[in-house]
Scaffold this motif. Structure first.
Motif, PDB file in Angstrom:
ATOM      1  N   ARG A  42      47.481 -55.047 -27.771  1.00  0.00           N
ATOM      2  CA  ARG A  42      46.565 -54.235 -28.566  1.00  0.00           C
ATOM      3  C   ARG A  42      46.989 -52.784 -28.489  1.00  0.00           C
ATOM      4  O   ARG A  42      47.512 -52.315 -27.475  1.00  0.00           O
ATOM      5  N   GLN A  43      46.811 -52.108 -29.589  1.00  0.00           N
ATOM      6  CA  GLN A  43      47.199 -50.704 -29.729  1.00  0.00           C
ATOM      7  C   GLN A  43      48.643 -50.500 -29.265  1.00  0.00           C
ATOM      8  O   GLN A  43      48.944 -49.697 -28.404  1.00  0.00           O
ATOM      9  N   LYS A  44      49.535 -51.283 -29.847  1.00  0.00           N
ATOM     10  CA  LYS A  44      50.957 -51.288 -29.487  1.00  0.00           C
ATOM     11  C   LYS A  44      51.692 -50.173 -30.229  1.00  0.00           C
ATOM     12  O   LYS A  44      51.590 -50.038 -31.440  1.00  0.00           O
ATOM     13  N   LEU A  45      52.450 -49.395 -29.488  1.00  0.00           N
ATOM     14  CA  LEU A  45      53.246 -48.316 -30.055  1.00  0.00           C
ATOM     15  C   LEU A  45      54.558 -48.884 -30.589  1.00  0.00           C
ATOM     16  O   LEU A  45      55.310 -49.525 -29.857  1.00  0.00           O
ATOM     17  N   PHE A  53      46.997 -54.639 -33.430  1.00  0.00           N
ATOM     18  CA  PHE A  53      47.417 -55.816 -32.651  1.00  0.00           C
ATOM     19  C   PHE A  53      48.831 -56.175 -33.075  1.00  0.00           C
ATOM     20  O   PHE A  53      49.189 -56.064 -34.238  1.00  0.00           O
ATOM     21  N   TYR A  54      49.632 -56.637 -32.100  1.00  0.00           N
ATOM     22  CA  TYR A  54      51.023 -56.939 -32.408  1.00  0.00           C
ATOM     23  C   TYR A  54      51.503 -58.140 -31.603  1.00  0.00           C
ATOM     24  O   TYR A  54      51.300 -58.203 -30.393  1.00  0.00           O
ATOM     25  N   CYS A  55      52.146 -59.075 -32.302  1.00  0.00           N
ATOM     26  CA  CYS A  55      52.804 -60.213 -31.662  1.00  0.00           C
ATOM     27  C   CYS A  55      54.302 -60.029 -31.858  1.00  0.00           C
ATOM     28  O   CYS A  55      54.811 -60.148 -32.975  1.00  0.00           O
ATOM     29  N   HIS A  56      54.996 -59.711 -30.759  1.00  0.00           N
ATOM     30  CA  HIS A  56      56.429 -59.442 -30.837  1.00  0.00           C
ATOM     31  C   HIS A  56      57.213 -60.682 -31.273  1.00  0.00           C
ATOM     32  O   HIS A  56      58.124 -60.589 -32.084  1.00  0.00           O
ATOM     33  N   ARG A  57      56.855 -61.820 -30.718  1.00  0.00           N
ATOM     34  CA  ARG A  57      57.599 -63.047 -31.025  1.00  0.00           C
ATOM     35  C   ARG A  57      57.611 -63.341 -32.530  1.00  0.00           C
ATOM     36  O   ARG A  57      58.627 -63.738 -33.088  1.00  0.00           O
ATOM     37  N   LEU A  60      54.608 -59.688 -36.000  1.00  0.00           N
ATOM     38  CA  LEU A  60      53.410 -59.644 -36.829  1.00  0.00           C
ATOM     39  C   LEU A  60      52.460 -58.576 -36.313  1.00  0.00           C
ATOM     40  O   LEU A  60      52.087 -58.587 -35.139  1.00  0.00           O
ATOM     41  N   ALA A  61      52.078 -57.666 -37.197  1.00  0.00           N
ATOM     42  CA  ALA A  61      51.076 -56.646 -36.895  1.00  0.00           C
ATOM     43  C   ALA A  61      49.794 -57.008 -37.630  1.00  0.00           C
ATOM     44  O   ALA A  61      49.831 -57.385 -38.806  1.00  0.00           O
ATOM     45  N   ILE A  62      48.682 -56.905 -36.925  1.00  0.00           N
ATOM     46  CA  ILE A  62      47.374 -57.166 -37.524  1.00  0.00           C
ATOM     47  C   ILE A  62      46.585 -55.866 -37.472  1.00  0.00           C
ATOM     48  O   ILE A  62      46.411 -55.282 -36.399  1.00  0.00           O
ATOM     49  N   GLU A  63      46.130 -55.440 -38.627  1.00  0.00           N
ATOM     50  CA  GLU A  63      45.350 -54.216 -38.734  1.00  0.00           C
ATOM     51  C   GLU A  63      43.939 -54.549 -39.192  1.00  0.00           C
ATOM     52  O   GLU A  63      43.750 -55.348 -40.111  1.00  0.00           O
ATOM     53  N   ILE A  64      42.967 -53.933 -38.538  1.00  0.00           N
ATOM     54  CA  ILE A  64      41.566 -54.069 -38.920  1.00  0.00           C
ATOM     55  C   ILE A  64      41.157 -52.735 -39.540  1.00  0.00           C
ATOM     56  O   ILE A  64      41.158 -51.713 -38.862  1.00  0.00           O
ATOM     57  N   ASP A  65      40.851 -52.763 -40.829  1.00  0.00           N
ATOM     58  CA  ASP A  65      40.609 -51.531 -41.572  1.00  0.00           C
ATOM     59  C   ASP A  65      39.131 -51.243 -41.764  1.00  0.00           C
ATOM     60  O   ASP A  65      38.387 -52.075 -42.284  1.00  0.00           O
TER      61      ASP A  65
END
Length: 128
Positions: A42-45, A53-57, A60-65
């Motif tokens: 969460r809150q990945k730079l 949110f970010y899944c490196h594997r 995929l970035a998930i943004e909540i707007d």
């Protein structure tokens, strides 16, 4: 400002955002992503941007707007940010606060479907 100062400033901002997540971010994190079989941050730079949110594997970035994302200045920033992440091979998916609040199961199903597509997994492989 030096790059090191800018980087530590952004890291501090990410840490603050982790401590002060919105209600919808908390819901998605604590009831779905935190214990997901694929690791999420969460809150990945990434570069000079902070991803909700970010899944490196799966890259995929998930943004909540929230509503601020529909103002012209923010839309331009989001467009630039998404283009940068796309160049890194990262897919950005967006959900509104309303989506998470009112259609949470659909959001979870959609995230799992996209993860499966990105990684070529079937649902059984991802959850076992």
């Amino acid at each position: 400002m030096t790059i090191d100062n800018r980087h530590s400033q952004i890291l501090g901002c990410a840490k603050n955002l982790r401590k002060n997540m919105t209600e919808q971010e908390r819901k998605l994190w604590f009831t779905f992503l935190k214990n997901h079989p694929l690791r999420f941050y969460r809150q990945k730079l990434v570069g000079r941007y902070i991803l909700d949110f970010y899944c490196h594997r799966a890259k995929l970035a998930i943004e909540i707007d929230g509503s601020q994302h529909y103002e012209d200045k923010q839309e331009a920033y989001d467009f630039e940010r998404t283009a940068y992440l796309k160049r890194l091979g990262i897919l950005v998916i967006r959900y509104t606060n309303r989506d998470v609040s009112l259609h949470f199961n659909e959001v979870k199903i959609d995230i799992d479907r996209i993860l499966q597509e990105r990684l070529g997994l079937n649902p059984w492989e991802m959850h076992h």
